[in-house]
Design a protein around this motif. Structure first.
Motif, PDB file in Angstrom:
ATOM      1  N   ARG A 438      -1.497 -14.846  11.397  1.00 55.79           N
ATOM      2  CA  ARG A 438      -2.634 -14.717  10.492  1.00 55.79           C
ATOM      3  C   ARG A 438      -2.249 -15.306   9.152  1.00 55.79           C
ATOM      4  N   ARG A 439      -3.247 -15.497   8.298  1.00 54.94           N
ATOM      5  CA  ARG A 439      -2.964 -15.985   6.960  1.00 54.94           C
ATOM      6  C   ARG A 439      -3.185 -14.869   5.954  1.00 54.94           C
ATOM      7  N   GLN A 440      -2.197 -14.671   5.121  1.00 53.28           N
ATOM      8  CA  GLN A 440      -2.282 -13.664   4.075  1.00 53.28           C
ATOM      9  C   GLN A 440      -3.225 -14.136   2.985  1.00 53.28           C
ATOM     10  N   THR A 441      -4.121 -13.276   2.560  1.00 54.72           N
ATOM     11  CA  THR A 441      -5.053 -13.647   1.498  1.00 54.72           C
ATOM     12  C   THR A 441      -4.325 -13.703   0.161  1.00 54.72           C
ATOM     13  N   LEU A 442      -4.940 -14.383  -0.789  1.00 61.26           N
ATOM     14  CA  LEU A 442      -4.334 -14.491  -2.114  1.00 61.26           C
ATOM     15  C   LEU A 442      -4.264 -13.130  -2.800  1.00 61.26           C
ATOM     16  N   GLN A 443      -5.239 -12.276  -2.539  1.00 60.31           N
ATOM     17  CA  GLN A 443      -5.197 -10.937  -3.122  1.00 60.31           C
ATOM     18  C   GLN A 443      -4.015 -10.141  -2.578  1.00 60.31           C
ATOM     19  N   GLU A 444      -3.753 -10.264  -1.268  1.00 57.21           N
ATOM     20  CA  GLU A 444      -2.597  -9.578  -0.686  1.00 57.21           C
ATOM     21  C   GLU A 444      -1.282 -10.135  -1.237  1.00 57.21           C
ATOM     22  N   MET A 445      -1.236 -11.450  -1.425  1.00 59.19           N
ATOM     23  CA  MET A 445      -0.013 -12.055  -1.939  1.00 59.19           C
ATOM     24  C   MET A 445       0.268 -11.599  -3.361  1.00 59.19           C
ATOM     25  N   THR A 446      -0.723 -11.661  -4.234  1.00 66.07           N
ATOM     26  CA  THR A 446      -0.505 -11.258  -5.621  1.00 66.07           C
ATOM     27  C   THR A 446      -0.197  -9.770  -5.731  1.00 66.07           C
ATOM     28  N   ALA A 447      -0.830  -8.948  -4.874  1.00 65.02           N
ATOM     29  CA  ALA A 447      -0.523  -7.516  -4.899  1.00 65.02           C
ATOM     30  C   ALA A 447       0.915  -7.257  -4.453  1.00 65.02           C
ATOM     31  N   ALA A 448       1.393  -8.002  -3.447  1.00 68.20           N
ATOM     32  CA  ALA A 448       2.778  -7.838  -3.000  1.00 68.20           C
ATOM     33  C   ALA A 448       3.759  -8.271  -4.078  1.00 68.20           C
ATOM     34  N   VAL A 449       3.431  -9.319  -4.830  1.00 69.85           N
ATOM     35  CA  VAL A 449       4.298  -9.750  -5.925  1.00 69.85           C
ATOM     36  C   VAL A 449       4.333  -8.695  -7.022  1.00 69.85           C
ATOM     37  N   ASP A 450       3.180  -8.154  -7.359  1.00 73.65           N
ATOM     38  CA  ASP A 450       3.130  -7.142  -8.417  1.00 73.65           C
ATOM     39  C   ASP A 450       3.860  -5.865  -8.022  1.00 73.65           C
ATOM     40  N   ALA A 451       3.988  -5.597  -6.723  1.00 73.73           N
ATOM     41  CA  ALA A 451       4.623  -4.359  -6.273  1.00 73.73           C
ATOM     42  C   ALA A 451       6.145  -4.415  -6.318  1.00 73.73           C
TER      43      ALA A 451
END
Length: 583
Positions: A438-451
């Motif tokens: 699957r492809r990770q959405t940009l919202q999921e990516m930025t949330a993972a970076v912020d975490a």
């Protein structure tokens, strides 16, 4: 006004003479009248990634960009590591890359290039250790011909049985090896040092000594190994999803072999080691000849186990951005990394360092995180100490909140900026689906970076220090490069002195960790103003080499003052910079 009209008229005449079709005129996505406060807002149309699995097992994924160019391609789950594991050969992956656009049994190389030129296409192929990519960037109204060209290159392959064809390919592969940059060779050697003779240690560039073993059967066996329907992902950026599905069914499915069992996952355990290549540094075409040949050294540690599927994947990317680095000069600007750690504490401190950059190399189950640098041969020992000290420091010294926030913001900016490119968007979509399904959405990516937190970075650093390091060097004179046993002893000393650290408060950091930075400054003969335990100035210590016996004596001496650190009323500025602020 008249000059503007004259320029517009001249442009129309040039387009008319060049034969450009009239329907290529750019059409604005919204009315030319624009928007004002009295009109309803434009609808928010966010592009989405659509994924479909065909009955044959072939996966088709796309994202619309509403442009006049389309990037389509194929990512195959298979590469040099699978060739080494299942076939026992080396060079088939590079052979598939070199022969990607050399024609097929039904068309010559000239015919392929002529068809690509008619599509306005840019052709690209790349073989890596675990994936192989074919890509075409073509005009949108020529997608039919471009897809047919892509399917033939991916599934049919060239005719290497013709007289002289294989010799010509061998010559091209030998020139590619000789033209490889010093940085590329060091990155190849660091994999051989880290994984030994396992599949991940297989080279991407076939050595000239093994070119004679390549044959048309080598390419045929490699293609038969990796081109399974469930291993292929057809992706596109700037194309409708239904249109891409129809093109895949028409041009790909007729050439797909029957579905078989997927390839068994091969294990490539991390072993650590050293590979030294004492040879003349190549000068690729377009590069200036170095007056003094440089030595390029890479030091790497094992990344958290799990590779692409590790829970610490995003944290490793943040850590690489935090280290940053690059060449010894940059024009600055947003995203250039001038405030990264390696720029501030290596490139701006040591004038003899020509380049210093952090890198990550992630695979399906394993990964590496390291630093590669370049200097004159006389400074090779010192550069190795600097690289290793910055890696070992990750498991001892927690990062500051401001430094971590800067790295996270820089990572998000870099990713989002790169995804504005159509080719980068295509590759991101295809590789994510091939790797994760699957492809990770940009919202999921930025949330993972912020975490990502300071504890995550420190935990990764401590995990890295638990395994033996890997080292690779390339250059004409490697006499000053320290032996691997000495480099390994630095890691063992660091692991023996490492304490489990839990960050309950930002300023509860052991002072001896910060004292390491003060001592390390003395290497460049630029010692800052030092203060003793009572806040009184003391004479600056004489220069000591990083990770030496005297260096560790200073560290052990500093541990005496770390039991109950107390703030001083008239605290000098140097104490505020080494962890006492907020005490």
């Amino acid at each position: 006004m008249r000059s503007a009209l004259r320029r517009a008229t001249a442009a129309r005449r040039r387009r008319h003479k060049s034969g450009m079709p009239a329907d290529y005129a750019m059409v604005p996505p919204f009315p030319r009248g624009g928007w004002n406060a009295h009109q309803p807002p434009f609808p928010e149309i966010a592009p989405t990634t659509q994924l479909t699995t065909l009955p044959s097992g072939l996966r088709v994924v796309s994202q619309e960009t509403h442009t006049y160019m389309s990037a389509i391609g194929v990512v195959i789950c298979g590469g040099a590591a699978d060739e080494k594991a299942h076939l026992g050969t080396v060079g088939g992956a590079q052979l598939a890359e070199v022969c990607a656009w050399r024609g097929t049994r039904n068309s010559s190389t000239a015919d392929v290039l002529k068809r690509a030129e008619a599509c306005g296409a840019y052709l690209h192929a790349n073989a890596q250790r675990e994936q192989t990519l074919y890509c075409i960037d073509a005009l949108r109204d020529k997608l039919e011909d471009a897809t047919q060209l892509l399917a033939e290159a991916c599934l049919l392959g060239p005719d290497l049985e013709a007289p002289g064809a294989m010799d010509e390919v061998r010559e091209g592969m030998e020139l590619a090896f000789l033209d490889a940059t010093q940085d590329a060779r060091v990155r190849e050697n660091i994999h051989a040092a880290a994984y030994g003779s396992s599949p991940l240690g297989a080279p991407l560039l076939c050595p000239p000594s093994q070119l004679h073993t390549l044959s048309p059967k080598t390419l045929a066996d490699f293609r038969a190994l990796i081109t399974q329907p469930q291993s292929l992902v057809v992706a596109g950026a700037g194309v409708g999803h239904d249109e891409l599905i129809a093109l895949a069914e028409k041009h790909f499915e007729p050439h797909l072999p029957p579905s078989t069992a997927p390839l068994a996952i091969t294990q490539s355990p991390y072993v650590g080691g050293c590979v030294l290549a004492e040879e003349r540094a190549p000068t690729p075409s377009g590069y200036a000849v170095e007056a003094t040949p440089q030595v390029r050294i890479a030091c790497a540690m094992r990344a958290p186990e799990g590779g692409w599927h590790s829970k610490d994947l995003i944290a490793c990317c943040v850590l690489q951005t935090l280290l940053g680095g690059g060449d010894s000069f940059s024009a600055g600007g947003p995203g250039k990394g001038m405030y990264s750690r390696l720029y501030r504490e290596v490139l701006n401190r040591y004038h003899w360092v020509e380049a210093c950059e952090a890198f990550v190399s992630i695979h399906d189950r394993e990964g590496l995180l390291g630093i590669v640098g370049a200097c004159a041969p006389a400074s090779a020992h010192h550069l190795t100490e600097v690289l290793m000290s910055n890696l070992l420091r990750l498991g001892q010294q927690p990062v500051e909140r401001s430094e971590l926030d800067r790295a996270k913001n820089m990572l998000k900016v870099n990713v989002l900026t790169q995804l504005e490119s159509r080719l980068v968007l295509f590759e991101d979509i295809a590789r994510q689906v091939a790797t994760f399904g699957r492809r990770q959405t940009l919202q999921e990516m930025t949330a993972a970076v912020d975490a990502v937190t300071e504890e995550d970075i420190l935990r990764i650093g401590q995990y890295m220090c638990a395994a033996p390091p890997s080292m690779a060097a390339h250059g004409e004179d490697l006499s000053r490069v320290p032996p691997y046993e000495q480099v390994r002893s630095w890691r063992l000393r660091t692991a023996a002195r490492m304490r489990p650290t839990t960050l309950k408060k930002r300023h509860s950091v052991s002072v001896w960790i910060w004292y390491v930075d003060i001592v390390s400054v003395t290497i460049g003969n630029t010692t800052p103003h030092q203060f003793g335990a009572k806040g009184m100035p003391v004479p600056p210590p004489r220069p000591r080499r990083l990770l030496s016996d005297e260096w560790w004596k200073d560290v052990d001496e500093a541990r005496k003052y770390t039991q109950t650190p107390k703030p001083h009323r008239n605290k000098p500025m140097a104490m505020a910079q080494i962890g006492f602020n907020g005490a």
